[in-house]
Design a protein around this motif. Structure first.
Motif, mmCIF file in Angstrom:
data_model
loop_
_atom_site.group_PDB
_atom_site.id
_atom_site.type_symbol
_atom_site.label_atom_id
_atom_site.label_comp_id
_atom_site.label_asym_id
_atom_site.label_seq_id
_atom_site.Cartn_x
_atom_site.Cartn_y
_atom_site.Cartn_z
ATOM 1 N N VAL A 250 46.856 -5.503 27.718
ATOM 2 C CA VAL A 250 46.463 -6.347 26.587
ATOM 3 C C VAL A 250 47.020 -5.812 25.259
ATOM 4 C CG1 VAL A 250 44.418 -7.219 25.361
ATOM 5 C CG2 VAL A 250 44.471 -7.207 27.829
ATOM 6 N N ARG A 293 51.054 -17.624 22.054
ATOM 7 C CA ARG A 293 50.173 -18.775 22.308
ATOM 8 C C ARG A 293 50.194 -19.709 21.120
ATOM 9 N NH1 ARG A 293 44.876 -15.410 23.288
ATOM 10 N NH2 ARG A 293 43.982 -17.256 22.331
ATOM 11 N N LEU B 33 44.609 -14.531 31.889
ATOM 12 C CA LEU B 33 45.955 -14.133 31.447
ATOM 13 C C LEU B 33 46.291 -14.796 30.114
ATOM 14 C CD1 LEU B 33 47.838 -14.456 34.871
ATOM 15 C CD2 LEU B 33 47.221 -12.344 33.699
ATOM 16 N N HIS B 34 46.034 -16.083 30.037
ATOM 17 C CA HIS B 34 46.423 -16.819 28.817
ATOM 18 C C HIS B 34 45.629 -16.355 27.601
ATOM 19 C CE1 HIS B 34 48.184 -20.144 26.585
ATOM 20 N NE2 HIS B 34 46.993 -20.297 26.036
ATOM 21 N N PHE B 35 44.312 -16.138 27.815
ATOM 22 C CA PHE B 35 43.459 -15.750 26.686
ATOM 23 C C PHE B 35 43.206 -14.237 26.686
ATOM 24 C CE2 PHE B 35 42.430 -20.218 27.562
ATOM 25 C CZ PHE B 35 42.699 -20.757 26.314
ATOM 26 N N ALA B 36 44.126 -13.476 27.237
ATOM 27 C CA ALA B 36 43.963 -12.018 27.355
ATOM 28 C C ALA B 36 43.563 -11.405 26.016
ATOM 29 C CB ALA B 36 45.250 -11.387 27.845
ATOM 30 N N GLY B 37 42.593 -10.507 26.086
ATOM 31 C CA GLY B 37 42.158 -9.811 24.882
ATOM 32 C C GLY B 37 41.156 -10.588 24.059
ATOM 33 N N SER B 38 40.730 -11.750 24.574
ATOM 34 C CA SER B 38 39.824 -12.588 23.774
ATOM 35 C C SER B 38 38.345 -12.366 24.083
ATOM 36 C CB SER B 38 40.143 -14.069 23.986
ATOM 37 O OG SER B 38 41.487 -14.319 23.680
ATOM 38 N N PHE B 45 43.698 -7.762 32.835
ATOM 39 C CA PHE B 45 45.007 -8.419 32.878
ATOM 40 C C PHE B 45 45.819 -8.099 34.130
ATOM 41 C CE2 PHE B 45 49.329 -9.356 31.850
ATOM 42 C CZ PHE B 45 49.261 -10.469 31.036
ATOM 43 N N SER B 46 45.933 -6.815 34.431
ATOM 44 C CA SER B 46 46.774 -6.406 35.564
ATOM 45 C C SER B 46 46.236 -6.986 36.877
ATOM 46 C CB SER B 46 46.825 -4.877 35.639
ATOM 47 O OG SER B 46 47.594 -4.468 36.723
ATOM 48 N N ARG B 50 47.942 -9.963 39.376
ATOM 49 C CA ARG B 50 48.192 -9.803 40.822
ATOM 50 C C ARG B 50 47.494 -10.905 41.621
ATOM 51 N NH1 ARG B 50 51.260 -5.647 41.824
ATOM 52 N NH2 ARG B 50 51.186 -3.827 40.479
ATOM 53 N N ASP B 53 49.208 -14.257 41.146
ATOM 54 C CA ASP B 53 50.465 -14.340 41.912
ATOM 55 C C ASP B 53 50.184 -14.648 43.387
ATOM 56 O OD1 ASP B 53 51.884 -13.833 39.679
ATOM 57 O OD2 ASP B 53 52.551 -11.815 40.228
ATOM 58 N N ALA B 163 56.126 -22.421 30.674
ATOM 59 C CA ALA B 163 54.759 -21.920 30.500
ATOM 60 C C ALA B 163 53.859 -22.998 29.907
ATOM 61 C CB ALA B 163 54.774 -20.692 29.595
ATOM 62 N N PHE B 164 54.409 -23.732 28.959
ATOM 63 C CA PHE B 164 53.631 -24.773 28.288
ATOM 64 C C PHE B 164 53.214 -25.854 29.289
ATOM 65 C CE2 PHE B 164 53.040 -28.391 25.399
ATOM 66 C CZ PHE B 164 52.197 -27.800 24.470
ATOM 67 N N TYR B 167 50.577 -24.526 31.651
ATOM 68 C CA TYR B 167 49.277 -24.427 30.971
ATOM 69 C C TYR B 167 48.627 -25.807 30.862
ATOM 70 C CZ TYR B 167 46.134 -23.542 26.959
ATOM 71 O OH TYR B 167 45.055 -23.449 26.111
ATOM 72 N N SER B 171 45.470 -27.066 32.971
ATOM 73 C CA SER B 171 44.248 -27.490 32.263
ATOM 74 C C SER B 171 43.780 -28.850 32.761
ATOM 75 C CB SER B 171 44.506 -27.551 30.750
ATOM 76 O OG SER B 171 44.894 -26.286 30.270
#
Lengths: 331, 204
Positions: A250, A293, B33-38, B45-46, B50, B53, B163-164, B167, B171
């Motif tokens: 992150v 993003r 993954l998309h909102f990682a750190g939120s 994440f790691s 995995r 995938d 990616a877009f 996503y 969604s």
């Protein structure tokens, strides 16, 4: 890094020489390529004399019969690469000294090759503190000089390279030059007891998803250096071993990505910023999950998600309520 | 005793639940993954990468199975809304969900062996399974093998449009899943349709 302290001393000793003899190149030593046509021509001619032997061309068609070609093969340079490097516009003898002016070169000429700190004194002082804490200093302090990693004939600083792909290619080549070569790794590890066997890079990084993709997209030092406490040094020279290296994905894969202040520090903002992307400067070169993003799209998706849940819950609650009413009425 | 008809063969039910589990796993890990750190509720994440995938590859396999099995069994025909009056039937079904269901009205088009789905259901399922999910699958595969992504598109890294799309299509599938699960409670009893997806028997 035995060189730095020695270099500073040498710098003081050579200061007089620099002021008196090499003053013509003082401005070039500071980084700017010379602009005076007469000076440019003088440097070109001076360097051409060196390139007469120290290039592939010189090796193929030696200008003298008494050259040790095997030794020369180790000392061949690419003029085009040098002209694209940070030291472009400098005369070879600025670093290599007057002992290389004639052939055979003067005895002990090698010892007079200038250390980096002679010109880059301030930077070297700052770097030295960081280097002292690095994994390289712990194991191979006496063997490491700036040149171990930074080839002064080719190296370009990130600010001048600009393109992140070029920065990654250049900087990672420095690391894998040793860490992916048993031969070169052994040159350093031979001095350590017991001798360290070169660990396999893929095995070491098995935890990292899309390992190869990471190596193409970011520098080893993104994870293997801490944040530089010195503002003028974009990246720290405290190379971290695997135990201390960054393993929190992150750090890069988030909107507050460290890449913005590291690899993409010099990337110009491009047109994609108008589309409202976070870290838009990265998008020109890469898509980084979690970092690049679009907050507007994220909010729209979030609102749709919230609305859907609210409508479904409301629909369900109304169904239950009306069903209960119907049941009461019928009973 | 209520009337029962056998609607769903074993292969379809197995595929449905496998697909459901994979979609839920992919939705949770994809959001992580998309909102990682939120936030702390996200999968690390790691680990999320995995799992995403592995589940993604499994989804490619199950989707391939779905397409082939539909062709071989003739089940694909169920997804085709049969004219005439498709729009009228869709409207009637929508009115039922928006009004009749609250009054306790019966389903306007209960499933039969010939037509498992009402017209609205068939159109939505067709769009999701043959338009949206393929986008998720194809863009996901490009994500898995980014070397096949175009180097540049629209002046930005070629992976961004991929990616877009991934996503947005993902969604849409998640929004569909929410509605799909909820509408699963609209059978004779709240649990009837879920039970049907397990036993294959529809209860009327």
């Amino acid at each position: 890094m035995k060189s730095v302290t020695q270099s500073l001393f040498a710098f003081a000793v050579l200061a007089g020489v620099a002021v008196s003899g090499a003053s013509a190149f003082a401005a070039e030593v500071k980084g700017a390529a010379p602009s005076d046509p007469a000076l440019v021509e003088k440097i070109r001619q001076s360097n051409a004399a060196c390139y007469g032997c120290h290039t592939e061309q010189g090796l193929k068609a030696p200008p003298r019969a008494d050259l040790d070609l095997e030794k020369l093969r180790q000392l061949v340079h690419d003029p085009a690469q040098f002209d694209a490097s940070n030291h472009a516009g400098m005369e070879c003898t600025v670093c290599h000294g007057q002992g290389y002016k004639a052939f055979p070169h003067a005895a002990g000429a090698k010892q007079s090759i200038s250390e980096c700190g002679e010109c880059h004194a301030t930077k070297a002082l700052r770097i030295e503190t960081q280097f002292e804490a690095s994994v390289h200093a712990k194991n191979f302090k006496e063997q490491f000089t700036c040149r171990t990693c930074h080839d002064p004939h080719a190296f370009r600083v990130a600010a001048k390279l600009g393109d992140p792909h070029k920065i990654v290619a250049q900087d990672n080549a420095m690391c894998v030059g040793c860490h992916n070569s048993d031969l070169r790794f052994a040159l350093f590890s031979a001095s350590v007891t017991p001798q360290k066997v070169r660990p396999d890079l893929d095995t070491l990084h098995a935890w990292l998803p899309n390992t190869r993709l990471h190596w193409q997209a970011v520098r080893c030092i993104e994870c293997h250096t801490p944040t530089s406490p010195v503002k003028s040094l974009g990246m720290s020279h405290e190379i971290l071993g695997k135990d201390k290296a960054e393993k929190n994905c992150v750090t890069c894969h988030s909107q507050e990505t460290a890449l913005a202040t590291r690899l993409y520090r010099f990337a110009a903002e491009n047109g994609t910023a108008d589309l409202g992307f976070a870290n838009a400067a990265i998008l020109d070169s890469a898509y980084v999950v979690g970092a690049t993003r679009n907050p507007i799209v994220d909010r729209t998706v979030g609102v749709l998600f919230g609305l859907t849940v609210a409508v479904l819950l409301g629909h369900g609650a109304l169904r239950i309520a009306l069903a209960l009413i119907r049941r009461r009425r019928s009973s | 005793m209520s009337h029962r008809i056998y609607l769903l063969p074993v292969w379809l039910r197995l595929w449905h639940w496998t697909n459901a589990v994979l979609m839920i796993v992919l939705a949770i890990t994809g959001a992580s993954l998309h909102f990682a750190g939120s936030g702390p509720l996200l999968v690390p994440f790691s680990l999320a990468a995995r799992i995403h995938d592995i589940a993604g590859v499994a989804l490619v396999a199950t989707y391939g199975f779905f397409v082939v099995a539909n062709i071989l069994s003739g089940n694909w025909w169920q997804y085709v809304p049969k004219p005439p009056g498709v729009l009228g039937r869709c409207w009637r079904q929508a009115v039922y969900y928006g009004w009749g269901i609250f009054k306790g009205d019966p389903h306007p088009y209960p499933p039969t062996v010939e037509a498992n789905f009402n017209a609205l259901q068939a159109i939505v399922y067709w769009l999701i399974m043959y338009a949206v999910v393929p986008v998720v699958v194809v863009t996901g595969l490009v994500f898995l093998y980014p070397q096949f992504a175009p180097a540049k598109m629209f002046g930005v890294d070629g992976l961004l449009p991929v990616a877009f799309l991934h996503y947005i299509a993902g969604s849409v599938v998640i929004l569909f899943m929410l509605a799909h699960i909820y509408l699963g409670t609209t059978g004779v009893r709240v649990t009837s349709l879920f039970k049907m997806m397990i036993t294959g028997w529809h209860e009327e």
